[in-house]
Design a protein around this motif. Sequence first.
Motif, PDB file in Angstrom:
ATOM      1  N   LEU A   1     -70.136 -28.449  -6.880  1.00  0.00           N
ATOM      2  CA  LEU A   1     -70.899 -29.539  -7.500  1.00  0.00           C
ATOM      3  C   LEU A   1     -70.862 -29.593  -9.024  1.00  0.00           C
ATOM      4  CD1 LEU A   1     -72.631 -31.874  -6.351  1.00  0.00           C
ATOM      5  CD2 LEU A   1     -74.650 -30.467  -6.719  1.00  0.00           C
ATOM      6  N   VAL A   2     -70.263 -28.616  -9.679  1.00  0.00           N
ATOM      7  CA  VAL A   2     -70.310 -28.692 -11.153  1.00  0.00           C
ATOM      8  C   VAL A   2     -68.935 -28.551 -11.806  1.00  0.00           C
ATOM      9  CG1 VAL A   2     -72.708 -27.922 -11.332  1.00  0.00           C
ATOM     10  CG2 VAL A   2     -70.881 -26.237 -11.385  1.00  0.00           C
ATOM     11  N   GLY A   3     -67.872 -28.756 -11.030  1.00  0.00           N
ATOM     12  CA  GLY A   3     -66.530 -28.631 -11.606  1.00  0.00           C
ATOM     13  C   GLY A   3     -65.668 -29.840 -11.283  1.00  0.00           C
ATOM     14  N   GLY A   4     -64.389 -29.677 -11.538  1.00  0.00           N
ATOM     15  CA  GLY A   4     -63.429 -30.719 -11.172  1.00  0.00           C
ATOM     16  C   GLY A   4     -63.532 -31.969 -12.037  1.00  0.00           C
ATOM     17  N   LEU A   5     -63.015 -33.050 -11.497  1.00  0.00           N
ATOM     18  CA  LEU A   5     -62.904 -34.307 -12.257  1.00  0.00           C
ATOM     19  C   LEU A   5     -64.223 -34.795 -12.833  1.00  0.00           C
ATOM     20  CD1 LEU A   5     -60.625 -36.891 -10.388  1.00  0.00           C
ATOM     21  CD2 LEU A   5     -60.461 -36.127 -12.763  1.00  0.00           C
TER      22      LEU A   5
ATOM     23  N   GLY B   1     -64.807 -32.905 -16.046  1.00  0.00           N
ATOM     24  CA  GLY B   1     -63.696 -32.681 -16.971  1.00  0.00           C
ATOM     25  C   GLY B   1     -63.834 -33.514 -18.233  1.00  0.00           C
ATOM     26  N   THR B   2     -62.949 -33.234 -19.203  1.00  0.00           N
ATOM     27  CA  THR B   2     -62.974 -34.039 -20.428  1.00  0.00           C
ATOM     28  C   THR B   2     -62.448 -35.438 -20.118  1.00  0.00           C
ATOM     29  OG1 THR B   2     -60.772 -33.236 -20.937  1.00  0.00           O
ATOM     30  CG2 THR B   2     -62.605 -32.065 -21.949  1.00  0.00           C
ATOM     31  N   LYS B   3     -62.955 -36.393 -20.867  1.00  0.00           N
ATOM     32  CA  LYS B   3     -62.582 -37.792 -20.636  1.00  0.00           C
ATOM     33  C   LYS B   3     -62.157 -38.413 -21.964  1.00  0.00           C
ATOM     34  CE  LYS B   3     -66.229 -37.762 -17.234  1.00  0.00           C
ATOM     35  NZ  LYS B   3     -65.538 -37.666 -15.948  1.00  0.00           N
ATOM     36  N   THR B   4     -61.002 -39.017 -21.967  1.00  0.00           N
ATOM     37  CA  THR B   4     -60.537 -39.694 -23.177  1.00  0.00           C
ATOM     38  C   THR B   4     -60.231 -41.143 -22.824  1.00  0.00           C
ATOM     39  OG1 THR B   4     -59.356 -37.653 -23.602  1.00  0.00           O
ATOM     40  CG2 THR B   4     -58.947 -39.474 -25.128  1.00  0.00           C
ATOM     41  N   VAL B   5     -60.769 -42.038 -23.628  1.00  0.00           N
ATOM     42  CA  VAL B   5     -60.490 -43.456 -23.425  1.00  0.00           C
ATOM     43  C   VAL B   5     -59.828 -43.945 -24.703  1.00  0.00           C
ATOM     44  CG1 VAL B   5     -61.521 -45.718 -22.930  1.00  0.00           C
ATOM     45  CG2 VAL B   5     -62.566 -43.643 -22.006  1.00  0.00           C
ATOM     46  N   GLY B   6     -58.737 -44.696 -24.601  1.00  0.00           N
ATOM     47  CA  GLY B   6     -58.078 -45.138 -25.830  1.00  0.00           C
ATOM     48  C   GLY B   6     -57.109 -46.273 -25.596  1.00  0.00           C
ATOM     49  N   VAL B   7     -56.333 -46.527 -26.649  1.00  0.00           N
ATOM     50  CA  VAL B   7     -55.299 -47.562 -26.583  1.00  0.00           C
ATOM     51  C   VAL B   7     -54.000 -46.883 -26.997  1.00  0.00           C
ATOM     52  CG1 VAL B   7     -54.542 -49.793 -27.518  1.00  0.00           C
ATOM     53  CG2 VAL B   7     -56.999 -49.311 -27.245  1.00  0.00           C
TER      54      VAL B   7
ATOM     55  N   LEU C   1     -59.011 -32.571 -14.467  1.00  0.00           N
ATOM     56  CA  LEU C   1     -59.532 -31.862 -13.292  1.00  0.00           C
ATOM     57  C   LEU C   1     -59.254 -30.381 -13.510  1.00  0.00           C
ATOM     58  CD1 LEU C   1     -58.543 -32.693  -9.591  1.00  0.00           C
ATOM     59  CD2 LEU C   1     -59.517 -30.561 -10.397  1.00  0.00           C
ATOM     60  N   ARG C   2     -60.293 -29.632 -13.796  1.00  0.00           N
ATOM     61  CA  ARG C   2     -60.106 -28.230 -14.097  1.00  0.00           C
ATOM     62  C   ARG C   2     -60.983 -27.367 -13.190  1.00  0.00           C
ATOM     63  NH1 ARG C   2     -59.360 -24.332 -18.660  1.00  0.00           N
ATOM     64  NH2 ARG C   2     -60.642 -22.649 -17.880  1.00  0.00           N
ATOM     65  N   TYR C   3     -60.400 -26.352 -12.630  1.00  0.00           N
ATOM     66  CA  TYR C   3     -61.165 -25.312 -11.933  1.00  0.00           C
ATOM     67  C   TYR C   3     -60.636 -23.959 -12.370  1.00  0.00           C
ATOM     68  CZ  TYR C   3     -63.896 -28.044  -8.610  1.00  0.00           C
ATOM     69  OH  TYR C   3     -64.820 -28.872  -8.054  1.00  0.00           O
TER      70      TYR C   3
ATOM     71  N   MET D   1     -67.610 -26.749   6.476  1.00  0.00           N
ATOM     72  CA  MET D   1     -66.468 -27.258   5.704  1.00  0.00           C
ATOM     73  C   MET D   1     -66.735 -26.957   4.239  1.00  0.00           C
ATOM     74  SD  MET D   1     -66.427 -31.121   7.333  1.00  0.00           S
ATOM     75  CE  MET D   1     -64.740 -31.578   6.964  1.00  0.00           C
ATOM     76  N   VAL D   2     -65.697 -26.570   3.498  1.00  0.00           N
ATOM     77  CA  VAL D   2     -65.900 -26.312   2.069  1.00  0.00           C
ATOM     78  C   VAL D   2     -64.819 -27.046   1.288  1.00  0.00           C
ATOM     79  CG1 VAL D   2     -64.557 -24.142   2.036  1.00  0.00           C
ATOM     80  CG2 VAL D   2     -66.349 -24.526   0.332  1.00  0.00           C
ATOM     81  N   MET D   3     -65.209 -27.608   0.132  1.00  0.00           N
ATOM     82  CA  MET D   3     -64.241 -28.399  -0.633  1.00  0.00           C
ATOM     83  C   MET D   3     -64.705 -28.606  -2.066  1.00  0.00           C
ATOM     84  SD  MET D   3     -65.229 -31.840   1.388  1.00  0.00           S
ATOM     85  CE  MET D   3     -65.598 -30.833   2.834  1.00  0.00           C
ATOM     86  N   GLU D   4     -63.777 -29.086  -2.898  1.00  0.00           N
ATOM     87  CA  GLU D   4     -64.103 -29.325  -4.304  1.00  0.00           C
ATOM     88  C   GLU D   4     -64.969 -30.579  -4.455  1.00  0.00           C
ATOM     89  OE1 GLU D   4     -62.591 -32.745  -5.275  1.00  0.00           O
ATOM     90  OE2 GLU D   4     -61.822 -31.587  -6.987  1.00  0.00           O
ATOM     91  N   ASN D   5     -65.378 -30.823  -5.698  1.00  0.00           N
ATOM     92  CA  ASN D   5     -66.414 -31.802  -5.985  1.00  0.00           C
ATOM     93  C   ASN D   5     -66.138 -33.220  -5.456  1.00  0.00           C
ATOM     94  OD1 ASN D   5     -68.619 -33.056  -7.160  1.00  0.00           O
ATOM     95  ND2 ASN D   5     -68.349 -32.088  -9.160  1.00  0.00           N
ATOM     96  N   MET D   6     -65.031 -33.802  -5.890  1.00  0.00           N
ATOM     97  CA  MET D   6     -64.822 -35.209  -5.511  1.00  0.00           C
ATOM     98  C   MET D   6     -64.548 -35.361  -4.022  1.00  0.00           C
ATOM     99  SD  MET D   6     -62.580 -38.258  -7.154  1.00  0.00           S
ATOM    100  CE  MET D   6     -60.990 -37.710  -6.675  1.00  0.00           C
TER     101      MET D   6
END
Length: 369
Positions: free
Chosen positions: A141-145, A148-154, A166-168, A244-249
């Motif tokens: 619940l506290v990792g992954g996409l 993660g860092t988010k960059t918005v640009g042109v 997406l980092r683990y 069942m076990v899985m990453e955040n998204m």
Amino acid sequence: MKTHRVAVLPGDGIGPEITRAALKVLRVVEERNPVHFDLIQAPFGAQAYFDHGHPFPETTQAICDRADAILKGPVGLDYEATKKIPVDMQPERGAVLPLRARYNTYANFRPIVLPQALAHFSPLRPEIIGDGIDIMLIRELVGGLYFGTKTVGVDADNHRYVEETLRYDEIQIKQILKKGLELAQRRKGVLHNIHKSNVLKSSVLWNEVLEEMAPAYPDVKIVHMLVDAAATHLCLNPRQFDVMVMENMFGDILSDQGGGIIGSLGLMPSACIGDAKAYYEPSHGSAPDIAGRNIANPYSMIGSAAMMLEYSFGMAAEARNIWAAMQAVFADGFSTPDLTQPGVKVETIGTEAFGDKVVAKLRAAPRVA
Ligand code: IPM
Ligand code: MG
């Protein structure tokens, strides 16, 4: 007599009304057990932004810091109202994710449970449901996409772009897999590991870590399944799953599908567990379209309170009594308008009346201690 301090965050939309029902149930738990809940309500969510300038105000943070556990309702307003809130102050980004990060609640337990009394809610055929569905979906619940860092640009060609990472790391992966393996040990000895290692390197590392851990759990059979295939299997044969076990998204998406196969997200409580603090919340949104109309079922909120008793306060037996009380109300033929299905005969009652019936059933249940 034990006292537990609980921060209560009713949230937005249907949050306050389903929270009221859950608090009534906790008061009955007090009547029946040598326990007292110090229930401290605090603003959290979109309305908190309008009233206090922040969806997770500092005063609320302080109340949560001091609490033994947090019981949180759903947040969010409708589309138009949400547009009036700056993007980073909208309650999902501005309150829910910061809450998870603040207390490092990395393990999210989402039961997908459909006992016989609720079987008629499911869109699945009776032969697929068999004697019921009982899955524990564990979501990181506290990792992954999502974190993660988010960059918005042109870019150089003047095209808008967005980049989200997406980092683990292996520590994060290990701690959530440990929860899965241990729970599988306590249940049926089978763990479904949900991944996408044919495409994502994060899943390759995830699976490597699991392979390294597996020898220490010889009593757990590990079944690896790609996440897209798991979506299909959940519909076609949900009874093959236990833990069942899985990453955040993946967990965000598959747990909503879990709500789909049992008939409603309204039947999905959850527990968000960190090493030092835990909070409890329905897996669904705030349903602004039906808010304040006394028609939302409080099952997921009462269920979240039951999970709090079990996971935070060591009251598993009383938690089971609460589940049984809710199921007994359904078995008696009652439901709320939001859960009513075409062709299914039920007597519809309001949120409050449903909660009161649960309260009456719980009062009548044999005491645990
Ligand atoms: C959930 C919700 C949240 C999520 C939102 C409210 C941030 O969808 O708990 O599943 O995406 O995790
Ligand atoms: Mg979700």
